[in-house]
Scaffold this motif. Structure first.
Motif, mmCIF file in Angstrom:
data_model
loop_
_atom_site.group_PDB
_atom_site.id
_atom_site.type_symbol
_atom_site.label_atom_id
_atom_site.label_comp_id
_atom_site.label_asym_id
_atom_site.label_seq_id
_atom_site.Cartn_x
_atom_site.Cartn_y
_atom_site.Cartn_z
ATOM 1 N N HIS A 27 -1.765 -38.584 72.880
ATOM 2 C CA HIS A 27 -2.183 -38.640 71.345
ATOM 3 C C HIS A 27 -2.914 -37.384 70.633
ATOM 4 C CE1 HIS A 27 -6.499 -38.334 72.921
ATOM 5 N NE2 HIS A 27 -6.032 -38.888 73.983
ATOM 6 N N MET A 28 -3.367 -37.609 69.558
ATOM 7 C CA MET A 28 -3.699 -36.377 68.776
ATOM 8 C C MET A 28 -4.683 -35.710 69.299
ATOM 9 S SD MET A 28 -3.033 -34.325 66.553
ATOM 10 C CE MET A 28 -1.860 -35.265 65.565
ATOM 11 N N GLY A 29 -5.625 -36.081 69.883
ATOM 12 C CA GLY A 29 -6.913 -35.559 70.725
ATOM 13 C C GLY A 29 -6.570 -34.622 71.842
ATOM 14 N N SER A 30 -5.440 -35.332 72.496
ATOM 15 C CA SER A 30 -5.123 -34.483 73.402
ATOM 16 C C SER A 30 -3.893 -33.356 73.230
ATOM 17 C CB SER A 30 -4.347 -35.231 74.679
ATOM 18 O OG SER A 30 -3.349 -36.332 74.074
ATOM 19 N N LEU A 31 -3.389 -33.741 72.055
ATOM 20 C CA LEU A 31 -2.412 -32.676 71.607
ATOM 21 C C LEU A 31 -3.341 -31.359 70.947
ATOM 22 C CD1 LEU A 31 0.340 -31.522 70.845
ATOM 23 C CD2 LEU A 31 -0.182 -32.662 68.456
ATOM 24 N N VAL A 32 -4.605 -31.698 70.419
ATOM 25 C CA VAL A 32 -5.276 -30.549 69.829
ATOM 26 C C VAL A 32 -5.901 -29.622 71.139
ATOM 27 C CG1 VAL A 32 -7.652 -30.150 68.826
ATOM 28 C CG2 VAL A 32 -6.111 -31.772 67.965
ATOM 29 N N SER A 33 -5.997 -30.522 72.351
ATOM 30 C CA SER A 33 -6.566 -29.557 73.420
ATOM 31 C C SER A 33 -5.594 -28.883 74.061
ATOM 32 C CB SER A 33 -7.218 -30.674 74.415
ATOM 33 O OG SER A 33 -8.255 -31.159 74.073
ATOM 34 N N ALA A 34 -4.264 -29.534 74.159
ATOM 35 C CA ALA A 34 -3.224 -28.760 74.433
ATOM 36 C C ALA A 34 -2.817 -27.452 73.818
ATOM 37 C CB ALA A 34 -1.990 -29.763 74.385
ATOM 38 N N CYS A 35 -2.920 -27.706 72.354
ATOM 39 C CA CYS A 35 -2.421 -26.627 71.366
ATOM 40 C C CYS A 35 -3.480 -25.482 71.620
ATOM 41 C CB CYS A 35 -2.560 -27.170 69.902
ATOM 42 S SG CYS A 35 -1.003 -28.000 69.570
ATOM 43 N N ALA A 36 -4.706 -25.751 71.771
ATOM 44 C CA ALA A 36 -5.686 -24.641 71.792
ATOM 45 C C ALA A 36 -5.577 -23.834 72.981
ATOM 46 C CB ALA A 36 -7.175 -25.503 71.805
ATOM 47 N N SER A 37 -5.344 -24.562 74.182
ATOM 48 C CA SER A 37 -5.069 -23.840 75.326
ATOM 49 C C SER A 37 -3.828 -22.959 75.460
ATOM 50 C CB SER A 37 -5.111 -24.808 76.754
ATOM 51 O OG SER A 37 -4.168 -25.765 76.491
ATOM 52 N N PHE A 38 -2.684 -23.743 74.722
ATOM 53 C CA PHE A 38 -1.600 -22.858 74.523
ATOM 54 C C PHE A 38 -1.578 -21.727 73.910
ATOM 55 C CE2 PHE A 38 2.626 -22.059 72.719
ATOM 56 C CZ PHE A 38 3.690 -22.154 73.596
ATOM 57 N N LEU A 39 -2.286 -21.773 72.452
ATOM 58 C CA LEU A 39 -2.329 -20.776 71.647
ATOM 59 C C LEU A 39 -3.187 -19.763 72.252
ATOM 60 C CD1 LEU A 39 -2.828 -22.845 68.291
ATOM 61 C CD2 LEU A 39 -0.737 -21.657 68.857
ATOM 62 N N ASP A 40 -4.319 -19.968 72.742
ATOM 63 C CA ASP A 40 -5.079 -19.122 73.406
ATOM 64 C C ASP A 40 -4.483 -18.351 74.579
ATOM 65 O OD1 ASP A 40 -8.165 -18.205 73.314
ATOM 66 O OD2 ASP A 40 -7.915 -18.577 75.424
ATOM 67 N N ALA A 41 -3.412 -18.733 75.229
ATOM 68 C CA ALA A 41 -2.855 -18.133 76.272
ATOM 69 C C ALA A 41 -1.759 -17.386 75.652
ATOM 70 C CB ALA A 41 -2.014 -19.082 77.331
ATOM 71 N N LYS A 42 -1.090 -17.880 74.809
ATOM 72 C CA LYS A 42 0.176 -16.932 73.894
ATOM 73 C C LYS A 42 -0.641 -15.726 73.209
ATOM 74 C CE LYS A 42 3.157 -19.346 75.577
ATOM 75 N NZ LYS A 42 4.031 -18.707 76.838
ATOM 76 N N ALA A 43 -1.763 -15.808 72.384
ATOM 77 C CA ALA A 43 -2.563 -14.897 71.749
ATOM 78 C C ALA A 43 -3.023 -13.939 72.595
ATOM 79 C CB ALA A 43 -3.786 -15.598 70.872
ATOM 80 N N SER A 44 -3.322 -14.190 73.888
ATOM 81 C CA SER A 44 -3.528 -13.344 75.075
ATOM 82 C C SER A 44 -2.670 -12.692 75.714
ATOM 83 C CB SER A 44 -4.566 -13.792 75.954
ATOM 84 O OG SER A 44 -5.905 -14.351 75.145
ATOM 85 N N GLN A 45 -1.292 -12.968 75.405
ATOM 86 C CA GLN A 45 -0.070 -12.508 76.103
ATOM 87 C C GLN A 45 -0.212 -12.921 77.622
ATOM 88 O OE1 GLN A 45 0.132 -8.319 75.096
ATOM 89 N NE2 GLN A 45 1.412 -8.747 73.384
ATOM 90 N N GLY A 46 -0.789 -14.152 77.719
ATOM 91 C CA GLY A 46 -0.781 -14.645 79.037
ATOM 92 C C GLY A 46 0.260 -15.515 79.232
ATOM 93 N N GLU A 47 -0.160 -16.403 80.768
ATOM 94 C CA GLU A 47 0.633 -17.473 80.804
ATOM 95 C C GLU A 47 -0.072 -18.885 80.758
ATOM 96 O OE1 GLU A 47 2.803 -15.331 84.817
ATOM 97 O OE2 GLU A 47 1.392 -16.841 85.070
ATOM 98 N N TRP A 48 0.673 -19.808 80.610
ATOM 99 C CA TRP A 48 0.189 -21.325 80.386
ATOM 100 C C TRP A 48 0.819 -22.168 81.245
ATOM 101 C CZ3 TRP A 48 2.268 -26.000 77.904
ATOM 102 C CH2 TRP A 48 1.212 -26.675 77.505
ATOM 103 N N LEU A 49 0.154 -22.873 81.826
ATOM 104 C CA LEU A 49 0.658 -23.722 83.003
ATOM 105 C C LEU A 49 0.220 -25.159 82.576
ATOM 106 C CD1 LEU A 49 -0.453 -21.817 86.259
ATOM 107 C CD2 LEU A 49 1.589 -21.425 84.963
ATOM 108 N N ILE A 50 1.128 -26.256 83.208
ATOM 109 C CA ILE A 50 0.734 -27.632 83.369
ATOM 110 C C ILE A 50 0.316 -28.089 84.438
ATOM 111 C CG2 ILE A 50 1.687 -29.981 82.551
ATOM 112 C CD1 ILE A 50 3.672 -28.669 80.264
ATOM 113 N N ARG A 51 -0.435 -28.845 84.592
ATOM 114 C CA ARG A 51 -0.930 -29.643 85.773
ATOM 115 C C ARG A 51 -1.232 -31.149 85.631
ATOM 116 N NH1 ARG A 51 -5.270 -26.530 87.573
ATOM 117 N NH2 ARG A 51 -6.787 -27.674 86.742
ATOM 118 N N MET A 52 -0.440 -31.919 86.585
ATOM 119 C CA MET A 52 -0.980 -33.290 86.081
ATOM 120 C C MET A 52 -1.888 -33.917 87.113
ATOM 121 S SD MET A 52 0.363 -35.442 84.034
ATOM 122 C CE MET A 52 1.791 -34.606 83.717
ATOM 123 N N GLU A 53 -2.917 -34.307 86.356
ATOM 124 C CA GLU A 53 -4.267 -34.901 87.361
ATOM 125 C C GLU A 53 -4.206 -36.276 87.664
ATOM 126 O OE1 GLU A 53 -7.711 -33.263 85.157
ATOM 127 O OE2 GLU A 53 -7.329 -31.210 86.059
#
Length: 304
Positions: A27-53
């Motif tokens: 949903h939109m709330g989880s998409l905002v969190s996903a985008c924030a972590s994704f953008l933070d990683a890409k802006a830092s030239q880092g890696e971004w992983l997905i983990r299913m809890e």
């Protein structure tokens, strides 16, 4: 570093992750969190992983895992490595429990949450902590958790009022956070009475095992971060940097969540969904016409 920890990944300066629970679609709330972590990683030239809890089967919805992964793919939020499923990682959580057990940091508790709440109000410890689990059940062996399940007890982490229970960290959004885990939280569960591993244990073990350097997630988890840092210290694990982003609310003032029946995103509207997510993150865009263009603009804006 504790003996049970073996990193799978090479050491880098930045590694982030998005770790949804399969209790429903994205949903939109989880998409905002996903985008924030994704953008933070890409802006830092880092890696971004997905983990299913996926460690809480009673709360999971059939097909939710596949639905979430399809949504992330549709929004071009792609992992840099294989997707980790917590349901397949019980052996690592057991190794962590074994370490805590041998350190005398856990005990078996058969008190209800209501009983614990009353004790906390009266500034009293759970009576179960007076006898350590080792004294009650002997030395560690491979069947000891089965014996615990037969007794119907949960495992609680002992949090004594020592200097180490005062947790202070700097959140990259909210600034300095300070909490005395002993006084404000108390002994907390790391394995439930139904035999399932608690979120607090699993997230700490997996963040360390994956070499996560930065955790970017919703502000609803800010309150539990001190207890996770406390557990990291008990296990001898590194503490990542934290950044908690403000939550998304509906028109009635409820947090957008599966509990409040937040609508699942339409993947056919991925570009529009991302535009909305960026607005919630205060990212200004210049009328992107594609997802690639939007994410490129968003990364540049995040850097600034």
């Amino acid at each position: 570093m504790c003996v049970f920890m073996l990193y799978q990944y090479k050491k880098i300066n930045y590694r982030g992750r998005f770790a949804p629970s399969p209790t429903g679609g994205l949903h939109m709330g989880s998409l905002v969190s996903a985008c924030a972590s994704f953008l933070d990683a890409k802006a830092s030239q880092g890696e971004w992983l997905i983990r299913m809890e996926d460690i809480d089967p009673p709360r999971e919805q059939a097909g939710a895992t596949e639905e979430i992964l399809r949504a992330l793919e549709a929004h071009h939020l792609s992992t840099c490595s294989e997707i980790i499923f917590q349901s397949k990682r019980s052996h690592r959580y057991i190794s962590a429990i074994k370490q805590l057990w041998q350190q005398g940091d856990v005990y078996s508790c058969r008190c209800s949450s209501k009983q614990i709440k009353v004790l906390r109000k009266e500034c009293l410890y759970c009576p179960c902590r007076d006898q350590s689990i080792i004294e009650c059940m002997g030395e560690w062996h491979e069947n000891i958790l089965d014996e615990l399940d037969q007794l119907g007890g949960a495992l609680r982490l002992r949090v004594d009022e020592l200097a180490e229970s005062q947790i202070v960290f700097e959140d990259r959004h909210y600034g300095v956070i300070s909490k005395n885990v002993a006084k404000e939280v108390g002994d907390f569960i790391i394995r439930r009475s139904d035999g399932l591993f608690a979120y607090q244990l699993a997230v700490v073990v997996d963040d360390a095992w994956q070499g996560i350097t930065d955790v970017v997630r919703g502000a609803d988890l800010l309150d539990v971060t001190p207890r996770q840092i406390f557990l990291q210290k008990k296990l001898g694990l590194p503490t990542p940097r934290y950044r908690h982003v403000p939550l998304v609310y509906d028109e009635q003032g409820n947090k957008l969540s599966k509990q409040h029946f937040a609508p699942v995103l339409d993947n056919a509207l991925a570009l529009d969904n991302l535009r909305v997510a960026c607005r919630y993150l205060n990212i200004k865009l210049e009328d992107p016409q594609s997802i690639e263009d939007l994410l490129s603009q968003a990364v540049d804006a995040w850097v600034k």
